[in-house]
Write a protein that holds these residues in place. Structure first.
Motif, PDB file in Angstrom:
ATOM      1  N   ASN A 243      -8.207  -6.971  12.141  1.00 29.97           N
ATOM      2  CA  ASN A 243      -7.272  -7.991  12.635  1.00 29.97           C
ATOM      3  C   ASN A 243      -5.997  -7.299  13.078  1.00 29.97           C
ATOM      4  OD1 ASN A 243      -8.337 -10.888  11.778  1.00 29.97           O
ATOM      5  ND2 ASN A 243      -8.926  -9.373  10.246  1.00 29.97           N
ATOM      6  N   VAL A 244      -5.561  -7.594  14.286  1.00 36.17           N
ATOM      7  CA  VAL A 244      -4.380  -6.934  14.828  1.00 36.17           C
ATOM      8  C   VAL A 244      -3.354  -7.997  15.186  1.00 36.17           C
ATOM      9  CG1 VAL A 244      -3.514  -5.344  16.599  1.00 36.17           C
ATOM     10  CG2 VAL A 244      -5.902  -5.200  15.831  1.00 36.17           C
TER      11      VAL A 244
ATOM     12  N   ILE B  29      -6.705   2.133   7.246  1.00 37.34           N
ATOM     13  CA  ILE B  29      -6.645   0.744   6.805  1.00 37.34           C
ATOM     14  C   ILE B  29      -7.813   0.480   5.869  1.00 37.34           C
ATOM     15  CG2 ILE B  29      -6.305  -1.627   7.620  1.00 37.34           C
ATOM     16  CD1 ILE B  29      -4.503   0.419   9.037  1.00 37.34           C
ATOM     17  N   LYS B  30      -7.507  -0.001   4.679  1.00 33.89           N
ATOM     18  CA  LYS B  30      -8.567  -0.273   3.693  1.00 33.89           C
ATOM     19  C   LYS B  30      -8.819  -1.765   3.574  1.00 33.89           C
ATOM     20  CE  LYS B  30      -7.261   3.356   0.554  1.00 33.89           C
ATOM     21  NZ  LYS B  30      -6.443   3.546  -0.653  1.00 33.89           N
ATOM     22  N   GLY B  31     -10.036  -2.149   3.234  1.00 33.68           N
ATOM     23  CA  GLY B  31     -10.356  -3.552   2.964  1.00 33.68           C
ATOM     24  C   GLY B  31      -9.412  -4.100   1.911  1.00 33.68           C
ATOM     25  N   GLY B  32      -8.867  -5.299   2.165  1.00 31.72           N
ATOM     26  CA  GLY B  32      -8.006  -5.936   1.184  1.00 31.72           C
ATOM     27  C   GLY B  32      -6.526  -5.631   1.370  1.00 31.72           C
ATOM     28  N   GLU B  33      -6.221  -4.612   2.167  1.00 30.89           N
ATOM     29  CA  GLU B  33      -4.815  -4.272   2.393  1.00 30.89           C
ATOM     30  C   GLU B  33      -4.320  -4.805   3.727  1.00 30.89           C
ATOM     31  OE1 GLU B  33      -4.501   0.118   0.300  1.00 30.89           O
ATOM     32  OE2 GLU B  33      -4.027  -0.136   2.427  1.00 30.89           O
ATOM     33  N   THR B  34      -3.044  -5.114   3.830  1.00 29.58           N
ATOM     34  CA  THR B  34      -2.442  -5.400   5.121  1.00 29.58           C
ATOM     35  C   THR B  34      -1.448  -4.284   5.397  1.00 29.58           C
ATOM     36  OG1 THR B  34      -2.611  -7.771   4.813  1.00 29.58           O
ATOM     37  CG2 THR B  34      -1.027  -6.998   6.460  1.00 29.58           C
ATOM     38  N   CYS B  35      -1.589  -3.672   6.560  1.00 25.68           N
ATOM     39  CA  CYS B  35      -0.756  -2.526   6.865  1.00 25.68           C
ATOM     40  C   CYS B  35       0.200  -2.897   7.986  1.00 25.68           C
ATOM     41  CB  CYS B  35      -1.695  -1.397   7.282  1.00 25.68           C
ATOM     42  SG  CYS B  35      -0.865   0.135   7.630  1.00 25.68           S
TER      43      CYS B  35
ATOM     44  N   THR C 213     -12.689  -7.423   2.123  1.00 21.91           N
ATOM     45  CA  THR C 213     -11.744  -7.109   1.038  1.00 21.91           C
ATOM     46  C   THR C 213     -12.250  -5.932   0.223  1.00 21.91           C
ATOM     47  OG1 THR C 213     -12.893  -8.761  -0.291  1.00 21.91           O
ATOM     48  CG2 THR C 213     -10.840  -9.449   0.812  1.00 21.91           C
ATOM     49  N   ASP C 214     -13.383  -5.390   0.662  1.00 17.68           N
ATOM     50  CA  ASP C 214     -13.967  -4.249  -0.051  1.00 17.68           C
ATOM     51  C   ASP C 214     -13.127  -2.996   0.244  1.00 17.68           C
ATOM     52  OD1 ASP C 214     -15.400  -2.071  -0.853  1.00 17.68           O
ATOM     53  OD2 ASP C 214     -17.294  -2.707   0.082  1.00 17.68           O
ATOM     54  N   PRO C 215     -12.422  -2.458  -0.755  1.00 16.73           N
ATOM     55  CA  PRO C 215     -11.466  -1.348  -0.512  1.00 16.73           C
ATOM     56  C   PRO C 215     -12.157  -0.034  -0.154  1.00 16.73           C
ATOM     57  CG  PRO C 215     -11.624  -1.851  -2.855  1.00 16.73           C
ATOM     58  CD  PRO C 215     -12.455  -2.877  -2.152  1.00 16.73           C
ATOM     59  N   THR C 216     -13.497   0.024  -0.354  1.00 21.45           N
ATOM     60  CA  THR C 216     -14.166   1.286  -0.010  1.00 21.45           C
ATOM     61  C   THR C 216     -14.409   1.367   1.500  1.00 21.45           C
ATOM     62  OG1 THR C 216     -16.390   0.388  -0.212  1.00 21.45           O
ATOM     63  CG2 THR C 216     -15.369   1.273  -2.220  1.00 21.45           C
ATOM     64  N   ARG C 217     -14.272   0.227   2.174  1.00 16.89           N
ATOM     65  CA  ARG C 217     -14.503   0.247   3.619  1.00 16.89           C
ATOM     66  C   ARG C 217     -13.167   0.406   4.332  1.00 16.89           C
ATOM     67  NH1 ARG C 217     -18.351  -4.867   4.202  1.00 16.89           N
ATOM     68  NH2 ARG C 217     -17.986  -4.553   6.429  1.00 16.89           N
ATOM     69  N   THR C 218     -13.123   1.366   5.248  1.00 26.45           N
ATOM     70  CA  THR C 218     -11.847   1.704   5.886  1.00 26.45           C
ATOM     71  C   THR C 218     -12.028   1.907   7.386  1.00 26.45           C
ATOM     72  OG1 THR C 218     -12.228   4.071   5.622  1.00 26.45           O
ATOM     73  CG2 THR C 218     -11.001   2.964   3.849  1.00 26.45           C
ATOM     74  N   VAL C 219     -10.922   1.755   8.080  1.00 22.48           N
ATOM     75  CA  VAL C 219     -10.881   2.129   9.492  1.00 22.48           C
ATOM     76  C   VAL C 219      -9.615   2.953   9.713  1.00 22.48           C
ATOM     77  CG1 VAL C 219     -10.502   1.266  11.841  1.00 22.48           C
ATOM     78  CG2 VAL C 219     -12.182   0.150  10.346  1.00 22.48           C
ATOM     79  N   GLU C 220      -9.776   4.077  10.424  1.00 25.65           N
ATOM     80  CA  GLU C 220      -8.590   4.890  10.713  1.00 25.65           C
ATOM     81  C   GLU C 220      -8.053   4.527  12.085  1.00 25.65           C
ATOM     82  OE1 GLU C 220      -9.722   8.961  10.238  1.00 25.65           O
ATOM     83  OE2 GLU C 220      -9.116   8.929   8.132  1.00 25.65           O
ATOM     84  N   VAL C 221      -6.767   4.385  12.161  1.00 24.04           N
ATOM     85  CA  VAL C 221      -6.145   3.965  13.406  1.00 24.04           C
ATOM     86  C   VAL C 221      -4.976   4.891  13.718  1.00 24.04           C
ATOM     87  CG1 VAL C 221      -4.853   2.103  14.527  1.00 24.04           C
ATOM     88  CG2 VAL C 221      -6.804   1.562  13.056  1.00 24.04           C
ATOM     89  N   ASN C 222      -4.843   5.204  14.996  1.00 24.14           N
ATOM     90  CA  ASN C 222      -3.763   6.095  15.408  1.00 24.14           C
ATOM     91  C   ASN C 222      -2.646   5.272  16.055  1.00 24.14           C
ATOM     92  OD1 ASN C 222      -2.200   7.916  16.929  1.00 24.14           O
ATOM     93  ND2 ASN C 222      -3.883   9.409  16.910  1.00 24.14           N
ATOM     94  N   ILE C 223      -1.494   5.286  15.462  1.00 22.69           N
ATOM     95  CA  ILE C 223      -0.356   4.598  16.082  1.00 22.69           C
ATOM     96  C   ILE C 223       0.843   5.526  15.998  1.00 22.69           C
ATOM     97  CG2 ILE C 223       1.279   2.659  15.874  1.00 22.69           C
ATOM     98  CD1 ILE C 223      -0.989   0.992  14.787  1.00 22.69           C
TER      99      ILE C 223
ATOM    100  N   VAL D 203       3.276  -3.518  14.251  1.00 28.76           N
ATOM    101  CA  VAL D 203       1.843  -3.737  14.402  1.00 28.76           C
ATOM    102  C   VAL D 203       1.301  -3.995  13.000  1.00 28.76           C
ATOM    103  CG1 VAL D 203      -0.350  -2.731  15.050  1.00 28.76           C
ATOM    104  CG2 VAL D 203       1.710  -2.178  16.365  1.00 28.76           C
ATOM    105  N   GLU D 204       0.659  -5.152  12.844  1.00 26.01           N
ATOM    106  CA  GLU D 204       0.132  -5.507  11.534  1.00 26.01           C
ATOM    107  C   GLU D 204      -1.387  -5.392  11.590  1.00 26.01           C
ATOM    108  OE1 GLU D 204       1.926  -9.135   9.979  1.00 26.01           O
ATOM    109  OE2 GLU D 204      -0.014  -9.603   9.078  1.00 26.01           O
ATOM    110  N   LEU D 205      -1.980  -4.620  10.694  1.00 22.11           N
ATOM    111  CA  LEU D 205      -3.422  -4.376  10.730  1.00 22.11           C
ATOM    112  C   LEU D 205      -4.046  -4.806   9.415  1.00 22.11           C
ATOM    113  CD1 LEU D 205      -3.292  -0.792  12.279  1.00 22.11           C
ATOM    114  CD2 LEU D 205      -3.864  -2.912  13.469  1.00 22.11           C
ATOM    115  N   LYS D 206      -5.231  -5.391   9.533  1.00 24.82           N
ATOM    116  CA  LYS D 206      -5.911  -5.856   8.330  1.00 24.82           C
ATOM    117  C   LYS D 206      -7.408  -5.846   8.604  1.00 24.82           C
ATOM    118  CE  LYS D 206      -5.897 -10.124   6.364  1.00 24.82           C
ATOM    119  NZ  LYS D 206      -5.283 -11.469   6.190  1.00 24.82           N
ATOM    120  N   LEU D 207      -8.170  -5.408   7.595  1.00 24.44           N
ATOM    121  CA  LEU D 207      -9.625  -5.507   7.765  1.00 24.44           C
ATOM    122  C   LEU D 207     -10.095  -6.875   7.292  1.00 24.44           C
ATOM    123  CD1 LEU D 207     -11.309  -2.152   6.770  1.00 24.44           C
ATOM    124  CD2 LEU D 207     -10.507  -2.991   8.970  1.00 24.44           C
ATOM    125  N   GLU D 208     -11.212  -7.307   7.872  1.00 26.39           N
ATOM    126  CA  GLU D 208     -11.695  -8.626   7.481  1.00 26.39           C
ATOM    127  C   GLU D 208     -12.327  -8.567   6.088  1.00 26.39           C
ATOM    128  OE1 GLU D 208     -11.540 -11.352  10.438  1.00 26.39           O
ATOM    129  OE2 GLU D 208     -13.707 -11.414  10.562  1.00 26.39           O
TER     130      GLU D 208
END
Lengths: 763, 763
Positions: B718-719, B750-756, B733-743, B726-731
């Motif tokens: 979610n962007v 970005i980890k599941g459950g976190e809002t960055c 909530t599983d913290p083991t699943r992540t996406v790396e983003v370059n800004i 820029v607010e990023l969030k994964l859909e």
């Protein structure tokens, strides 16, 4: 129970006894009703999934791909549909308990009768007739009864004017919509109106109609894309007969300026007159017409009915009141050849009109005269002089032969050369002008129009020939003769002879004009800028045209090299395969040398005609419908009777038997005229000898008598031929009026009031 | 009063406020309802004289002249007509007292409301909605009410299945009828059934429908040519509202063997479920869909609604369940480009699907894979090797670009060279394969299908190039680049660069396969018979492809000789005149060099992009709808913001404002995707850098926030972008699943459950 009482005797009727949806398009052509102004294919008023309705107004062309221009399919006004107690009557569904459609040729009516049982067991009887009025050319009428035989319930009768129609394109799947809606209107008590305009030629067609019922009903109007429908609803009672009438009128902007005004005014007038009067006047017009044109064959009902079929459709196809249209190769009966006009009109159909309705013949020739400037332009484009009538002609008179025919889906194409090479049409038109003049003595036509055509066509030929140093003669190279199997041929004898005839005839008329009509001659000479030098040139050409003839064999070679062609066996080859393999063979499509010997009979001795007939008969495939009639006539002339009767029947039934397999796309109009010529020029042996009518009859054994009338220089001559005698009578009783006739090498002078019976044995 | 309560908030609605018959075809495109399986143009259910109804089933093509094959217009099932107290309701007649049609993009509904006064003063209110079901792809529904406001009387409601429809041919007047009737049936209580078959491709389409009323009625069925209509009649009372429902189902023989069985079974099932359930499930499917794909623009309602319009029609156009079809250039919305598929799909539309619905993206690429053999055949025909995807593609994957376009009436023709020269499509498909793989990590697709495409396209380029001795490099002669104003050009830089990229990328994948997927590599190598020698050849070519670049000016020349072309003034030249005069000038049709700098952004430095953007912007006419979006994106990238917002709005409204004047013939599907890319790749500045998502946002001043979701390697990110963060969030909530983003040159995990929340200033 109602309609059948209207019908004439059996030898005037053509009947469809059962309903076969796959034959709809075939019967649509046979059952076309027309009056020279408009033609309406004999489609079912109920509509069908397999039909191809067509409404064509003579002269209403619109540009189209490949074929340049075509008769544009106009809104269909036949449409009458019934919903009986919530069940739509569809022939193709339910059960047909009774069915018959009949073309009554004596009265010009098409009738339909059916009894139909729907899914719910409801049985409905339907009977109607339709007519396209012979007197009132802007009027059509449908009238009938509907009977709910075993049920009560609401009845809905719908009568539409349907502009959602198309022409078929190069291939069946390409539809061309020529007309665009410009107006529709619910005129309430006055009916409904639809007006559309052809896309590129900009011709407006207005159609109006009114539906009437014999009982009070609720009225409403439905609009669909390009369609307007009048809807009447009433409560029907079991066993009762309900009458309906649909009055239709139409005008185009070719006829009048205010199309809508005239269409609606005509509708009001005709509705006021009522269907009884309209029917009576139509039938009486037809009966009157038949008095002049009928050819009676006693002792052969099939031949009688078949021949009448040909005459009927000839009458339907000409409009003597419009001299800017001619009769297309498929008449107003279908879209084959796209409504284009060929030599078919002048050589095959015109004689019928010359001898039965000279005014119509004159109109047909005036069509060519009006297009004389276009013919000059055609010549100029091809690098010639004078007037070159196009192989295919339509509204403008410019060449409309497609250059190439093909299937745009598959990419397969065939190059069509006739537009560039089939030049004999030019002499054919000149021939027709002379024929008309010789048979009618219409001096005014000759001086004002005919002579100009004869001279300008002669001029074309003078520019078309070239001098061959080795042959020491003028030759005509690279043409197609009547036999279209052979293209790019040199010195086709038909073409060369007709060209020579054309030039010689022009010179003859020049002499006559110079002597008898000095004023006209001076005017014409000036108009077309003709010098004495040019006239001398024509003489040289006419005297030196290459016309090879083998004195020993008495054979004319159809074209240079023909005699060296292969003689192959084609038994078992079907008609489509034929065209591909015959190019290098002696097989010919139709009468060519034999055609020449018919048209210019005086130029050839009997033995020559006989020898050539025998020779070419063997190689003629009759792949054209223009062929059997000519062989029948010439068979009689040369005394080769074996196939005459069969060829005659064949030529009268080309469409009735769908002999060419394409009756569905229109009638073979040339053959209509050909069939008539077999009767008159064949069996009665009528010719013009030294400006005089002559007869030399031969009848099939079972025929008792052949009766007909011919017009000659303003007189009407009644002719009755038996195996023993020729009986001649003028229609007038004025003894000062006479016609001279040549029979048995003797001249007989027929006076008004006298009946002259000449024994054929006395020949 | 009934329908309006259904509608969503204003920024989800596109509205037609008044009835202008001449705009019918325009709205038919805007209001097309589709579900990727079938598209139905937004024609009036009442019919009209000016509309052009269209029903297109994806993949149902049929051969046609000139264009090889086209999406065939199938029977129209929209048809609902009313005769109120014997007066047919026709918008074009009578008085329209109230009128509104609304496309509700949130719910996937098209509604119509009108009040109409007929000639007798009868006022009728009509309201309905229609849907093409998003879940049940074989189902459509129309439902509404009719109110006789000031009269009593019989009401007739007619619901048709109308096969009397055509495709428009080369010119408007040439209509092509693709479907032939094979069956119709009155199923009585079950409704009606119509089945037709496409003429040459032989695909059957079955349609069934059932009309239901809220009151008892009399039922009947009408049959017309190629049309079947269910008719219900009842007595209506003043002021009362009568509800109607029309259930429609359809199958083609592409889907099932027994078309009739499935169509009727589906109809029974859906009628049993009832309209309430069908509506609810449809709306909920759409709402669910929007959760994934909506792009929210806070603070700009016009931009919001316009962008949603683009997304709405993208969703409607893809069918993730059918991997043998792709999205035509005009989607399922009209007959422009005949339903053919271009690079529009891979380069403009595909990114939307890659990031919102990877399954649909995969299906679109599989369409190319299924046509790989045809692409090999295309290459062979043109004398090349490997796979040459055709410039225009349809069902078989063979080239379907017309060779020549012309007016068969006037004979004017224009030679079309794109099919023979616009080869960049080959690299564009390869690019799309790589793009999909990099964004999804779909290894299975890569190994089974994608790699083969990449290698076979590389092989094409290796055969397409030729070595130039003077340049000491491989050149590509005689092509058309994205800028179609210039034909037969040599070394179009877009083409050359993409070709080099294609070969290099293939070599890269070969290395990866060799190392990580030995089995797959061995199989593939064997299948396509690829030798080490050939691979070495590719390396040589990739390293020596001619890519001229002026180090000093930093300019890329669009093609050889471009810089020397004329600089003429074209102000005042209209769009049709333009194409004729621009050939020898610098004017270009659309982004070409700038397109290259967008697609292969990593290969060019910032200054080069900027210089070329400035240079080519001046000469770009944007005559293609594929252009403004790319200039908007690249304007943001190079910091030239002046026209960005305007170009974005333009690209979102190409159809809404009929900017190209041809929305009537279908939607500009590439531009739909282009508009989405401006939002995501432009304003959010999303790119892939070193296999990682990166964002570099820039928002127009008045925008408060831009929100959207993107799918990345199975995760949903979610962007939300404001001017500051820029607010990023994964859909998940599983913290083991992540996406790396370059800004901002920094990598954020970005980890599941976190809002960055990342401050843009921190860049």
């Amino acid at each position: 129970m109602y309609i059948d009482t209207l019908l004439s005797e059996a030898d005037w009727l053509i009947t469809e006894e059962d309903y076969h949806p796959e034959k709809n398009q075939f019967y649509e052509t046979l059952f076309t009703l027309a009056n020279g102004y408009v033609g309406a294919r004999g489609s079912l008023e109920q509509g069908s999934q397999t039909g191809s309705p067509g409404t064509y107004f003579a002269g209403v062309y619109d540009p189209t791909p490949v074929f340049f221009t075509e008769l544009a399919n106009a809104p269909n006004w036949l449409n009458v549909k019934i919903v009986a107690n919530n069940e739509s009557i569809e022939l193709e569904k339910g059960r047909i308990l009774e069915y018959k459609r009949t073309l009554d040729m004596k009265k010009g009516l098409l009738t339909q009768i059916f009894r139909w049982e729907g899914a719910k067991g409801q049985i409905t009887r339907f009977e109607d007739y339709r007519l396209v009025h012979l007197n009132y050319k802007h009027v059509a009428l449908l009238k009938g009864v509907i009977v709910p035989e075993n049920y009560d319930g609401p009845f809905v009768v719908k009568s539409g004017l349907n502009g959602y129609v198309f022409n078929t394109g190069v291939i069946e799947q390409l539809l061309i919509k020529h007309f665009k809606l410009t107006e529709y209107e619910d005129r309430e008590a006055e009916g409904i109106y639809l007006e559309m305009k052809s896309r590129l030629s900009g011709i407006s067609v207005g159609e109006a109609s009114k539906l009437k019922l014999s009982v009070p009903s609720e009225r409403s109007v439905e609009i669909d894309v390009d369609k307007i429908t009048e809807v009447l609803t009433f409560e029907a009672k079991k066993g009762q007969a309900y009458e309906f009438e649909k009055y239709v009128t139409f005008y185009t902007s070719r006829d009048v300026e205010d199309v809508k005004f005239h269409t609606l005014k005509e509708l009001n007038t005709r509705v006021d007159q009522g269907s009884e009067v309209l029917l009576r006047e139509h039938v009486s017009a037809w009966e009157q017409k038949w008095l002049d044109v009928d050819v009676k064959i006693h002792g052969d009902e099939v031949a009688q009915r078949s021949l009448r079929f040909n005459i009927f459709h000839l009458i339907q196809s000409a409009n003597e009141d419009d001299d800017r249209v001619s009769i297309p190769a498929k008449a107003l009966h279908g879209e084959g050849y796209r409504g284009h006009i060929f030599w078919d009109t002048e050589i095959f159909m015109l004689p019928f009109f010359i001898y039965t309705n000279p005014r119509a013949a004159r109109s047909l020739l005036m069509y060519r005269y009006h297009n004389l400037d276009a013919a000059r332009e055609n010549a100029r484009i091809q690098g010639y002089k004078g007037a070159q009538f196009p192989w295919e002609s339509a509204d403008t008179g410019l060449e409309t032969t497609p250059k190439e025919l093909g299937n745009p889906l598959t990419g397969e194409t065939v190059r069509i050369w006739t537009g560039e090479e089939e030049h004999h049409i030019v002499a054919d038109v000149a021939y027709a002008v002379d024929h008309y003049y010789v048979a009618t003595g219409d001096e005014q036509f000759l001086l004002k129009y005919g002579a100009e055509i004869l001279l300008e066509t002669a001029r074309f030929w003078a520019s078309r020939v070239q001098y061959d140093d080795r042959k020491k003669a003028y030759v005509i190279k690279k043409v197609i003769g009547p036999d279209e199997f052979h293209e790019h041929v040199d010195n086709n004898i038909y073409t060369n002879y007709m060209a020579k005839w054309n030039i010689s005839k022009a010179l003859e008329y020049i002499d006559r004009l110079k002597q008898k009509h000095t004023d006209s001659w001076d005017k014409l000479k000036k108009k077309i800028v003709l010098s004495s030098r040019e006239i001398r040139e024509w003489e040289t050409i006419a005297n030196n045209l290459y016309l090879p003839y083998d004195e020993k064999t008495k054979l004319y070679e159809e074209f240079e090299g023909y005699f060296k062609l292969k003689e192959i066996d084609i038994s078992g080859v079907d008609s489509t395969g034929l065209e591909k393999i015959v190019k290098d063979t002696k097989w010919i499509k139709q009468a060519d040398v034999v055609m020449l010997h018919y048209l210019l009979g005086d130029y050839f001795d009997q033995e020559t005609k006989k020898v050539n007939f025998h020779y070419y008969k063997r190689w003629t495939t009759h792949s054209s419908s223009l062929s059997p009639s000519i062989y029948a006539i010439m068979g009689i002339e040369v005394g080769n009777y074996r196939d005459v009767y069969q060829d005659f029947i064949r030529s009268t039934r080309i469409d009735l038997d769908d002999e060419q397999g394409n009756t569905s796309i229109g009638i073979h109009a040339a053959s209509l005229g050909g069939a008539w010529q077999v009767a008159i020029n064949g069996f009665a042996g009528m010719r013009i000898k030294n400006g005089m009518l002559s007869f030399k009859p031969w009848l099939p054994e079972k025929w008792e008598k052949l009766e007909f009338k011919v017009k000659w220089w303003g007189e009407t001559l009644n002719v009755a031929i038996t195996h023993e005698t020729v009986e001649l009578k003028l229609e007038t009783t004025d003894p000062t009026r006479t016609v001279e006739v040549n029979i048995g090498q003797k001249v007989w002078r027929i006076k008004g009031g006298e009946t002259c019976v000449i024994s054929v044995c006395s020949q």
